[in-house]
Enzyme design. Structure first.
Site, PDB file in Angstrom:
ATOM      1  N   LYS A   1      16.703  57.263  -2.851  1.00  0.00           N
ATOM      2  CA  LYS A   1      15.785  57.482  -1.734  1.00  0.00           C
ATOM      3  C   LYS A   1      15.627  56.156  -0.997  1.00  0.00           C
ATOM      4  CE  LYS A   1      12.967  60.612   0.146  1.00  0.00           C
ATOM      5  NZ  LYS A   1      11.819  61.090  -0.650  1.00  0.00           N
ATOM      6  N   HIS A   2      15.912  56.146   0.283  1.00  0.00           N
ATOM      7  CA  HIS A   2      15.818  54.937   1.104  1.00  0.00           C
ATOM      8  C   HIS A   2      16.606  53.774   0.486  1.00  0.00           C
ATOM      9  CE1 HIS A   2      13.080  56.858   3.828  1.00  0.00           C
ATOM     10  NE2 HIS A   2      12.250  57.154   2.844  1.00  0.00           N
TER      11      HIS A   2
ATOM     12  N   ASN B   1      13.110  42.111  -5.117  1.00  0.00           N
ATOM     13  CA  ASN B   1      13.180  41.854  -6.559  1.00  0.00           C
ATOM     14  C   ASN B   1      13.256  43.177  -7.317  1.00  0.00           C
ATOM     15  OD1 ASN B   1      12.978  38.965  -6.685  1.00  0.00           O
ATOM     16  ND2 ASN B   1      10.837  39.145  -6.089  1.00  0.00           N
TER      17      ASN B   1
ATOM     18  N   HIS C   1      19.882  42.352  -1.176  1.00  0.00           N
ATOM     19  CA  HIS C   1      18.901  42.292  -0.090  1.00  0.00           C
ATOM     20  C   HIS C   1      19.217  43.310   0.991  1.00  0.00           C
ATOM     21  CE1 HIS C   1      18.173  38.165  -1.793  1.00  0.00           C
ATOM     22  NE2 HIS C   1      16.961  38.639  -1.678  1.00  0.00           N
TER      23      HIS C   1
END
Length: 532
Positions: free
Chosen positions: A283-284, A426, A532
């Site tokens: 999800k996302h 993180n 990232h």
């Protein structure tokens, strides 16, 4: 430098040069051009194919009076060809020079290039790849595109139809708007071709940071919008596509969106990490559940249990052909996309009842250890890096606590760290018995990720009616070192019994002491997995 006169809207086509590697639609094109009274020039295999179709054609060597030579490497590189393409119509100097040297105008250039990209993709040797670097083709294309004020250039069989439609609509002439569109496509094609060659050569020479880096792709899909409705977006693929969303065949469902494609790519890359039957729910762009088991159905149920709330409306990726049982489980909740190497007829019938669900099949799984590049735009430039294909095995681990992990803990630790690689930093991942039971992603503080993962595990346990969250007795992975002991303390409070992390902090001894005090086993990997 000569200056061309203003480009007229409509330009007649009287002579065409046709030389194509991809002969899709060639016969129909040649017949249609001939029916418009257009004289055809051609080379080698293209000329033979046109002649075999019963269409009159003149060999380029007959037109130039100079034979093809050097195994066909030199055939169109001749003033009678390039002069006919580049000569400025309406320019007295050019026209008198062409007349003096017997150079006939060429009004249409239909050229596609040697199949360099597909030759590389097939794993051909160095010499074969170099032999498939086209020289004359790009020169012809660029010459025609430069002189698009008078010359029409076509580089793709997909453009035969609009060309022929324009010729028919304008009685054998082509409009300026189409000539400019085709010229733009021509320059893009040669740029992409040269980019593929330059990237391949850089790989061959071991140049990790070439002086010029070219990213290019072919339009696969124009998207309704990007991440948000006010953003325009499109999906491009390149010739060396890694198995995944770029190479997948969509079996059913509505068109994929920008976010669908991004999330599906993340899901498929994650699930490719495992050799046992595995399921990843995304999800996302973050996993909300991952599990391995003896079957896809069992793996799906265990992955879903990690965070059933977030899984609603998400992406499901599997690393095996889907069967009916797995498909029925997946369709019990709303799912946007399912991607798999394949799906049997029973599974496809189950999915067919969900008209909006997108089913993608790839045929094969990507190799997680294959090298490659990732590209990300920044203002005024690009960040390019090798893909994170790092993998940690048991042999890479260093036990740093008094207690070593058990065999069961060790298996879960390796799985947790492998999942961590695909979670936004993180990243904290709890795993128990081959399934994630808590995931904390994308926080500015590692301790916050640890707490969020534990809280989500507690929420899932409450929803399932369990007495305690599954983080009790689980192992935990961190994508980077714990800068302070507080992150590890949060994992202890969640009930973790073993920890895997890269190590390398100036406070490693403090973190190790906290693990020993809690009776945890901890191993260092020496490898970080920021995402990232």
């Amino acid at each position: 430098m000569s200056v061309a006169a203003p480009a007229p809207d409509l330009m007649p086509i009287r002579r065409a040069l046709v030389s194509v590697s991809d002969k899709t639609g060639l016969e129909e094109l040649a017949r249609a051009l001939y029916d418009h009274g257009i004289a055809l020039l051609s080379t080698g295999g293209t000329a033979r194919a046109i002649a075999a179709a019963g269409v009159p054609v003149t060999e380029v060597s007959d037109h130039t009076g100079f034979p093809e030579m050097l195994d066909g490497r030199v055939k169109t590189l001749h003033p009678a060809i390039h002069g006919g393409i580049l000569g400025l119509r309406g320019n007295p100097t050019h026209e008198s020079a062409m007349e003096a040297h017997g150079i006939a105008p060429i009004d249409l250039v239909v050229v596609n290039l040697y199949p360099f990209e597909s030759t590389v993709a097939k794993g051909a040797g160095f010499a074969d790849c170099v032999e498939n670097v086209d020289i004359g083709g790009p020169a012809l294309i660029r010459a025609a595109a430069k002189n698009h004020a008078a010359v029409t250039v076509v580089t793709d069989p997909e453009d035969y139809a609009p060309l022929l439609a324009d010729l028919k609509a304008h009685d054998g002439r082509v409009g300026l708007a189409l000539r400019r569109t085709l010229a733009a496509r021509a320059f893009a094609r040669t740029a992409a071709y040269d980019g593929a060659i330059s990237r391949w050569f850089a790989d061959q020479t071991g140049d990790a940071t070439p002086r010029h880096f070219i990213a290019a792709g072919r339009l696969k899909q124009t998207l309704r919008y990007g991440e948000n409705p006010h953003q325009q977006a499109a999906f491009y693929v390149h010739g060396l596509a890694r198995p995944g969303v770029a190479s997948a065949r969509q079996v059913q469902g509505k068109a994929l969106s920008y976010n669908n494609l991004n999330d599906t790519d993340a899901a498929f890359e994650l699930v490719s990490e495992f050799s046992d039957p595995a399921v990843a729910l995304i999800k996302h762009a973050n996993p909300c559940g991952v599990a391995v088991a003896d079957s896809l159905h069992a793996a799906y149920e265990r992955a879903l249990a990690c965070d059933p709330v977030s899984a609603f409306g998400g992406i499901v990726a599997v690393n095996r052909a889907l069967d009916r049982t797995a498909a029925e489980a997946i369709t019990r909740i709303f799912t946007e996309v399912v991607i798999a190497p394949d799906a049997d007829d029973h599974a496809r019938a189950v999915f067919a009842a969900k008209k909006n669900l997108r089913l993608l099949v790839t045929g094969v799984m990507p190799d997680p250890e294959t090298p490659g590049l990732t590209v990300r735009s920044v203002a005024g430039g690009m960040l390019v890096q090798t893909r994170d294909n790092g993998r940690v095995t048991e042999a890479d681990l260093r036990v740093v606590t008094r207690r070593a992990p058990t065999a069961a803990e060790l298996a879960d630790l390796l799985l947790a760290f492998r999942v961590c690689k695909h979670v936004k930093s993180n990243a904290i991942v709890y795993v128990k018995d081959g399934a994630t039971v808590g995931i904390g992603a994308g926080q500015m503080s590692r301790v916050d990720s640890a707490r969020i993962a534990a809280r989500k595990a507690a929420d899932a346990a409450e929803a399932a009616g369990l007495a305690e969250p599954l983080t009790r007795g689980a192992v935990v992975a961190s994508d980077a070192f714990f800068p302070f002991a507080d992150g590890l303390t949060a994992a202890v409070e969640a009930g973790a019994t073993a920890v895997i992390q890269p190590g390398g902090s100036v406070r490693d001894e403090e973190v190790i002491a906290a693990a020993d005090a809690a009776g945890l086993a901890m191993v260092f990997t020496g490898m970080r997995h920021f995402r990232h």
